[in-house]
Enzyme design. Structure first.
Site, PDB file in Angstrom:
ATOM      1  N   HIS A  46      -6.789   6.371  45.463  1.00  0.00           N
ATOM      2  CA  HIS A  46      -6.775   7.422  46.541  1.00  0.00           C
ATOM      3  C   HIS A  46      -8.143   7.616  46.929  1.00  0.00           C
ATOM      4  CE1 HIS A  46      -2.595   9.422  45.488  1.00  0.00           C
ATOM      5  NE2 HIS A  46      -2.452   8.142  45.034  1.00  0.00           N
ATOM      6  N   GLU A  48      -9.846   9.886  47.670  1.00  0.00           N
ATOM      7  CA  GLU A  48     -10.795  11.277  47.101  1.00  0.00           C
ATOM      8  C   GLU A  48     -11.232  10.588  45.723  1.00  0.00           C
ATOM      9  OE1 GLU A  48      -6.743  13.360  48.377  1.00  0.00           O
ATOM     10  OE2 GLU A  48      -7.295  11.320  47.775  1.00  0.00           O
ATOM     11  N   CYS A  76      -3.172  15.129  46.939  1.00  0.00           N
ATOM     12  CA  CYS A  76      -1.915  15.168  45.859  1.00  0.00           C
ATOM     13  C   CYS A  76      -2.331  15.930  44.742  1.00  0.00           C
ATOM     14  CB  CYS A  76      -1.514  13.911  45.504  1.00  0.00           C
ATOM     15  SG  CYS A  76      -2.754  12.850  44.496  1.00  0.00           S
ATOM     16  N   CYS A  79      -5.132  14.157  42.695  1.00  0.00           N
ATOM     17  CA  CYS A  79      -6.597  14.184  43.211  1.00  0.00           C
ATOM     18  C   CYS A  79      -7.062  15.747  43.103  1.00  0.00           C
ATOM     19  CB  CYS A  79      -6.472  13.604  44.704  1.00  0.00           C
ATOM     20  SG  CYS A  79      -6.082  11.994  44.709  1.00  0.00           S
TER      21      CYS A  79
END
Length: 145
Positions: A46, A48, A76, A79
């Site tokens: 991801h 992040e 999410c 993260c």
């Protein structure tokens, strides 16, 4: 948020869900920037996580106290937990994610009693622009199917 949006657009061009992130130093300098890279066979890639890891590596330390994470979509749960573990000062995000978010929606990671670090959270920054990017991406995907 402008840099995070650039990363999100670049991710979309790679066929990734257009999410971009940037980590800023306490002085506001860009330490790291990233877009999603999940389609490169890494479900954890991801934006992040990539940006946080790169910033910590750049600083040579495991945590990022005083640093800010700016991301185009509400993180999410994975993260959000990572942001807490990296000890960021502030999380700034664009579009809200009622389905998959972990900050203002879903498990609300920072409100959990097991969460040891609670960054300042600022949501909805350039939310319309971030949301349009995501909507357009998924609309194009549906047309292709």
């Amino acid at each position: 948020m402008g840099i995070a949006l650039e990363e999100a657009r670049a991710a979309a061009l790679r066929g990734e869900v257009p999410v971009g992130a940037v980590v800023l130093s306490p002085e506001g300098a860009v330490l790291a920037r990233a877009g999603n890279r999940i389609e490169e066979k890494d479900a954890a890639a991801h934006a992040e996580l990539l940006a946080l890891t790169a910033a910590a590596r750049r600083l040579g330390q495991p945590r990022l106290p005083g640093c800010d994470l700016v991301v185009t979509l509400e993180p999410c749960p994975m993260c959000a937990a990572a942001a807490s573990l990296f000890r960021i000062r502030r999380l700034v995000f664009g579009a809200y994610d009622p389905k998959g978010g972990g900050v203002e929606h879903g498990p609300r990671i920072f409100s959990s009693p097991s969460c040891n670090h609670h960054p300042e959270v600022i949501g909805g920054v350039q939310a319309s622009e971030c949301a349009v990017l995501l909507r357009d991406f998924f609309a194009a995907r549906r047309r292709e199917a």
